[in-house]
Design a protein around this motif. Structure first.
Motif, short mmCIF file in Angstrom:
data_model
loop_
_atom_site.label_atom_id
_atom_site.label_comp_id
_atom_site.label_asym_id
_atom_site.label_seq_id
_atom_site.Cartn_x
_atom_site.Cartn_y
_atom_site.Cartn_z
N GLY A 48 0.76 -1.30 0.24
CA GLY A 48 0.16 -0.14 -0.05
C GLY A 48 0.87 1.27 -0.02
O GLY A 48 2.05 1.46 0.41
N LEU A 49 0.12 2.38 -0.57
CA LEU A 49 0.71 3.60 -0.64
C LEU A 49 0.29 4.49 0.73
O LEU A 49 -0.90 4.59 0.96
CB LEU A 49 0.16 4.49 -1.85
N ALA A 50 1.34 5.05 1.41
CA ALA A 50 0.95 6.00 2.52
C ALA A 50 1.11 7.38 2.17
O ALA A 50 0.21 8.06 2.63
CB ALA A 50 1.87 5.43 3.52
N GLY A 51 2.09 7.78 1.31
CA GLY A 51 2.30 9.10 0.93
C GLY A 51 3.57 9.73 1.65
O GLY A 51 4.22 8.97 2.36
N GLY A 52 3.94 10.80 0.99
CA GLY A 52 5.13 11.79 1.64
C GLY A 52 6.52 11.21 1.10
O GLY A 52 7.27 11.86 1.43
N SER A 53 6.26 10.35 -0.10
CA SER A 53 7.71 10.12 -0.64
C SER A 53 7.74 10.78 -2.03
O SER A 53 7.00 10.57 -2.78
CB SER A 53 7.83 8.57 -0.86
N ALA A 54 8.86 11.50 -2.10
CA ALA A 54 8.97 12.50 -3.22
C ALA A 54 9.54 11.37 -4.27
O ALA A 54 9.21 11.62 -5.50
CB ALA A 54 10.19 13.53 -3.03
#
Length: 261
Positions: free
Chosen positions: A119-125
């Motif tokens: 899954g994708l959590a976010g906050g990764s450039a």
């Protein structure tokens, strides 16, 4: 509770099985059948499975505009309403994991438990840049296929393929992408559910993929660390455990489906 009424046409969906409800959320540029198909017989043996296709994926027609995570969450809950599910478990894959988290925080009275896979959590450039790169390559299918080969599949699995199967895989990756591909990957690039993970108040199982280069394992671990009491299981595969590690994934899923789990 937020309204699930929308101005949009109903989404296409797969409905199978009987028993308690299970709502499925697929990944960016995937589909209900494409992402969850290998597991549908197991899921349907224990649950009433409702698996919608996002607009522009599977059998759902393309819709113009830029969808939001709230919109996807509410529309999937609307499908659950249409199929008569009042409460349900939610399983989300890749971008669908973020959709599942948003369902749990926008509609907490409806959700019994969560299963989040790669899954994708976010906050990764890095992940956001990669998603945008895939959108830019959509009209250059050979280059997109090469990129997908290197980031979607685990290196151990790819390196072990016989030459004829590797050629077949490269040809399959060169196929046209669904109409919703750009929208869904742009949504993945801007999605961030980290701040709401602590508000998830249901049991959660998070499945990581140790060789995932599309949504890296650090993202999977963020989901597990952020959700109170979440169970974390990491499989030795890339971003498609339903292809590379189906027996191991099936064991995790069947454990998730046990009564009281």
């Amino acid at each position: 509770m937020p309204s699930t009424t929308t101005r949009f046409a109903p989404l296409a969906r797969i409905v199978r099985g009987s028993g308690p409800g299970l709502l499925l959320a697929h990944g960016a540029a995937g589909s209900a059948a494409g992402n969850w198909g290998p597991l549908l017989p197991d899921l349907a043996a224990h649950r009433t499975v409702v698996a919608p296709d996002y607009p522009g994926s599977g059998d759902s027609p393309y819709e113009p505009g830029e969808p939001t995570l709230d919109e996807y969450a509410d529309r999937l809950v609307a499908v659950a309403d249409e199929e008569g599910l009042t409460a349900f478990d939610v399983a989300g894959y890749s971008l669908g994991a973020a959709v599942a988290v948003r369902i749990a925080t926008r509609h907490p009275e409806r959700v019994r438990s969560l299963l989040l896979v790669a899954g994708l959590a976010g906050g990764s450039a890095r992940q956001s840049a990669l998603s945008e790169t895939m959108v830019r390559l959509r009209d250059r299918p050979a280059e997109l296929a090469d990129l997908m080969l290197t980031v979607v599949f685990g290196h151990s699995w790819v390196d072990a393929l016989p030459a004829d199967r590797l050629a077949e895989l490269r040809q399959a990756l060169n196929s046209p992408q669904p109409d919703g591909f750009p929208q869904q990957f742009r949504l993945a690039a801007r999605t961030d559910v980290r701040a709401e993970l602590a508000a998830v108040a249901v049991p959660a199982t998070v499945v990581g993929a140790a060789e995932d280069m599309l949504v890296q394992p650090a993202q999977h671990r963020l989901l597990a660390a952020g959700i109170p009491g979440a169970r974390y299981v990491e499989l030795p595969c890339g971003h498609l455990p339903m292809v590379e590690a189906l027996p191991q994934l099936r064991d995790v899923v069947l454990d998730f489906l046990k009564p009281g789990s």
